[in-house]
Motif scaffolding. Structure first.
Motif, PDB file in Angstrom:
ATOM      1  N   ALA A  18      40.213  80.876  15.846  1.00 58.79           N
ATOM      2  CA  ALA A  18      39.758  80.342  14.564  1.00 58.79           C
ATOM      3  C   ALA A  18      38.994  79.024  14.714  1.00 58.79           C
ATOM      4  O   ALA A  18      38.340  78.583  13.777  1.00 58.79           O
ATOM      5  N   LEU A  19      39.063  78.391  15.867  1.00 55.04           N
ATOM      6  CA  LEU A  19      38.359  77.134  16.085  1.00 55.04           C
ATOM      7  C   LEU A  19      36.855  77.399  16.134  1.00 55.04           C
ATOM      8  O   LEU A  19      36.402  78.244  16.893  1.00 55.04           O
ATOM      9  N   PRO A  20      36.063  76.703  15.313  1.00 54.56           N
ATOM     10  CA  PRO A  20      34.631  77.003  15.224  1.00 54.56           C
ATOM     11  C   PRO A  20      33.819  76.444  16.400  1.00 54.56           C
ATOM     12  O   PRO A  20      33.001  75.544  16.225  1.00 54.56           O
ATOM     13  N   LEU A  21      34.039  76.978  17.579  1.00 54.86           N
ATOM     14  CA  LEU A  21      33.300  76.541  18.768  1.00 54.86           C
ATOM     15  C   LEU A  21      32.123  77.470  19.010  1.00 54.86           C
ATOM     16  O   LEU A  21      32.272  78.690  18.975  1.00 54.86           O
ATOM     17  N   GLN A  22      30.971  76.889  19.266  1.00 50.24           N
ATOM     18  CA  GLN A  22      29.772  77.659  19.553  1.00 50.24           C
ATOM     19  C   GLN A  22      29.011  76.970  20.676  1.00 50.24           C
ATOM     20  O   GLN A  22      29.247  75.811  20.974  1.00 50.24           O
ATOM     21  N   GLY A  23      28.094  77.671  21.255  1.00 50.22           N
ATOM     22  CA  GLY A  23      27.208  77.069  22.238  1.00 50.22           C
ATOM     23  C   GLY A  23      27.898  76.627  23.506  1.00 50.22           C
ATOM     24  O   GLY A  23      28.828  77.253  23.983  1.00 50.22           O
ATOM     25  N   LYS A  24      27.437  75.492  24.026  1.00 49.46           N
ATOM     26  CA  LYS A  24      27.925  74.956  25.292  1.00 49.46           C
ATOM     27  C   LYS A  24      28.946  73.859  25.044  1.00 49.46           C
ATOM     28  O   LYS A  24      28.980  73.266  23.964  1.00 49.46           O
ATOM     29  N   PRO A  25      29.755  73.547  26.070  1.00 47.08           N
ATOM     30  CA  PRO A  25      30.744  72.472  25.923  1.00 47.08           C
ATOM     31  C   PRO A  25      30.097  71.095  25.956  1.00 47.08           C
ATOM     32  O   PRO A  25      30.133  70.394  26.955  1.00 47.08           O
ATOM     33  N   GLU A  26      29.488  70.704  24.850  1.00 44.86           N
ATOM     34  CA  GLU A  26      28.862  69.386  24.763  1.00 44.86           C
ATOM     35  C   GLU A  26      28.828  68.940  23.308  1.00 44.86           C
ATOM     36  O   GLU A  26      28.987  69.736  22.394  1.00 44.86           O
ATOM     37  N   GLY A  27      28.629  67.659  23.087  1.00 36.55           N
ATOM     38  CA  GLY A  27      28.483  67.103  21.745  1.00 36.55           C
ATOM     39  C   GLY A  27      29.599  67.473  20.792  1.00 36.55           C
ATOM     40  O   GLY A  27      30.767  67.334  21.094  1.00 36.55           O
ATOM     41  N   ALA A  28      29.189  67.951  19.613  1.00 37.31           N
ATOM     42  CA  ALA A  28      30.145  68.279  18.546  1.00 37.31           C
ATOM     43  C   ALA A  28      31.166  69.304  19.002  1.00 37.31           C
ATOM     44  O   ALA A  28      32.342  69.223  18.675  1.00 37.31           O
ATOM     45  N   TRP A  29      30.724  70.287  19.744  1.00 39.40           N
ATOM     46  CA  TRP A  29      31.645  71.344  20.173  1.00 39.40           C
ATOM     47  C   TRP A  29      32.658  70.789  21.169  1.00 39.40           C
ATOM     48  O   TRP A  29      33.816  71.181  21.153  1.00 39.40           O
ATOM     49  N   GLN A  30      32.235  69.873  22.025  1.00 39.72           N
ATOM     50  CA  GLN A  30      33.177  69.288  22.984  1.00 39.72           C
ATOM     51  C   GLN A  30      34.226  68.467  22.263  1.00 39.72           C
ATOM     52  O   GLN A  30      35.395  68.494  22.629  1.00 39.72           O
ATOM     53  N   GLY A  31      33.825  67.726  21.225  1.00 39.63           N
ATOM     54  CA  GLY A  31      34.792  66.946  20.451  1.00 39.63           C
ATOM     55  C   GLY A  31      35.850  67.826  19.807  1.00 39.63           C
ATOM     56  O   GLY A  31      37.039  67.503  19.830  1.00 39.63           O
ATOM     57  N   LEU A  32      35.454  68.960  19.252  1.00 35.11           N
ATOM     58  CA  LEU A  32      36.416  69.901  18.656  1.00 35.11           C
ATOM     59  C   LEU A  32      37.346  70.486  19.720  1.00 35.11           C
ATOM     60  O   LEU A  32      38.551  70.611  19.504  1.00 35.11           O
ATOM     61  N   ALA A  33      36.777  70.846  20.871  1.00 28.93           N
ATOM     62  CA  ALA A  33      37.595  71.412  21.947  1.00 28.93           C
ATOM     63  C   ALA A  33      38.613  70.391  22.448  1.00 28.93           C
ATOM     64  O   ALA A  33      39.794  70.703  22.616  1.00 28.93           O
ATOM     65  N   ASP A  34      38.167  69.163  22.678  1.00 27.05           N
ATOM     66  CA  ASP A  34      39.081  68.117  23.131  1.00 27.05           C
ATOM     67  C   ASP A  34      40.152  67.825  22.088  1.00 27.05           C
ATOM     68  O   ASP A  34      41.333  67.673  22.418  1.00 27.05           O
ATOM     69  N   ALA A  35      39.763  67.762  20.810  1.00 32.19           N
ATOM     70  CA  ALA A  35      40.740  67.499  19.741  1.00 32.19           C
ATOM     71  C   ALA A  35      41.781  68.615  19.682  1.00 32.19           C
ATOM     72  O   ALA A  35      42.971  68.357  19.468  1.00 32.19           O
ATOM     73  N   TRP A  36      41.351  69.881  19.873  1.00 31.59           N
ATOM     74  CA  TRP A  36      42.324  70.974  19.889  1.00 31.59           C
ATOM     75  C   TRP A  36      43.291  70.796  21.062  1.00 31.59           C
ATOM     76  O   TRP A  36      44.507  70.953  20.898  1.00 31.59           O
ATOM     77  N   CYS A  37      42.772  70.461  22.235  1.00 33.30           N
ATOM     78  CA  CYS A  37      43.638  70.263  23.416  1.00 33.30           C
ATOM     79  C   CYS A  37      44.624  69.118  23.184  1.00 33.30           C
ATOM     80  O   CYS A  37      45.795  69.214  23.568  1.00 33.30           O
ATOM     81  N   ILE A  38      44.168  68.039  22.556  1.00 28.70           N
ATOM     82  CA  ILE A  38      45.041  66.900  22.272  1.00 28.70           C
ATOM     83  C   ILE A  38      46.110  67.301  21.249  1.00 28.70           C
ATOM     84  O   ILE A  38      47.288  66.957  21.403  1.00 28.70           O
ATOM     85  N   ALA A  39      45.722  68.055  20.218  1.00 29.90           N
ATOM     86  CA  ALA A  39      46.701  68.537  19.232  1.00 29.90           C
ATOM     87  C   ALA A  39      47.698  69.488  19.883  1.00 29.90           C
ATOM     88  O   ALA A  39      48.902  69.429  19.598  1.00 29.90           O
ATOM     89  N   GLU A  40      47.227  70.357  20.761  1.00 27.87           N
ATOM     90  CA  GLU A  40      48.118  71.280  21.467  1.00 27.87           C
ATOM     91  C   GLU A  40      49.076  70.519  22.366  1.00 27.87           C
ATOM     92  O   GLU A  40      50.265  70.835  22.456  1.00 27.87           O
ATOM     93  N   TYR A  41      48.607  69.475  23.026  1.00 23.90           N
ATOM     94  CA  TYR A  41      49.459  68.624  23.853  1.00 23.90           C
ATOM     95  C   TYR A  41      50.572  68.014  22.985  1.00 23.90           C
ATOM     96  O   TYR A  41      51.750  68.053  23.339  1.00 23.90           O
ATOM     97  N   MET A  42      50.191  67.476  21.830  1.00 22.47           N
ATOM     98  CA  MET A  42      51.172  66.873  20.932  1.00 22.47           C
ATOM     99  C   MET A  42      52.140  67.917  20.391  1.00 22.47           C
ATOM    100  O   MET A  42      53.331  67.667  20.270  1.00 22.47           O
TER     101      MET A  42
END
Length: 195
Positions: free
Chosen positions: A151-175
């Motif tokens: 459900a996470l709206p990730l598109q394209g390559k791991p950079e910019g806006a998409w990287q921020g969403l991916a990192d935030a998901w990983c940080i939330a999953e860690y917590m």
């Protein structure tokens, strides 16, 4: 979680923030289901250098959360020839502003559990067994977030806006793993793992 009579209580809301202007906020419930995925709120266009953090929207997003992890933003800088620990990069004191805002808002709201994980801590837990190194970690965070949270709206390559969403998901999953008490080798994520 259960109340005193054994009935299931409301699910915990657990947030993770990648605090930069290109960062994001992700909120999961204790099962790992996605509740919110938003880029860091700004008061103007992202392309404008004058845009600043939108503290009111940041507050509205985390209102009602039970826990939040905001990635630590400290680096070693130099002042008068001596090494010091300071927010942001040396000579760029505003770099840690988003980090400070997320934390200040979280403390002001009285969120019961606030953690400031170092990047290496959440990466070691959530990206267990993935390659190391800056570019490899970015790619791994993007791949893991995309694979574990459809459900996470990730598109394209791991950079910019998409990287921020991916990192935030990983940080939330860690917590989430800290709050729920599971580790990488035993933790189930989202509805797909509940089967």
């Amino acid at each position: 979680l259960h109340d005193e009579e054994g009935a299931v209580s409301a699910l915990l809301r657990i947030a993770g923030a990648d605090p930069g202007k290109d960062g994001a906020l992700v909120i999961l419930d204790e099962r790992g289901d996605l509740l919110c995925a938003e880029r860091t709120p700004l008061d103007g266009p992202r392309s404008a250098k004058t845009s600043d953090y939108d503290g009111r929207t940041m507050r509205a997003l985390i209102l009602g959360c039970d826990a939040i992890a905001v990635e630590e933003q400290r680096v070693i800088g130099r002042k008068d020839g001596q090494k010091i620990i300071m927010p942001g990069a040396a000579g760029q004191l505003r770099k840690g502003r988003g980090w400070g805002l997320w934390l200040g808002i979280a403390y002001g709201l009285g969120i019961p559990r606030i953690v400031e994980p170092r990047a290496v801590d959440w990466q070691a837990e959530v990206l267990l067994g993935k390659p190391k190194g800056r570019d490899a970690v970015k790619a791994a965070a993007f791949q893991v977030a995309k694979a574990q949270c459809a459900a996470l709206p990730l598109q394209g390559k791991p950079e910019g806006a998409w990287q921020g969403l991916a990192d935030a998901w990983c940080i939330a999953e860690y917590m989430r793993r800290l709050v729920v008490g599971c580790r990488a080798d035993t933790c189930e994520v989202g509805e797909e793992a509940a089967t």
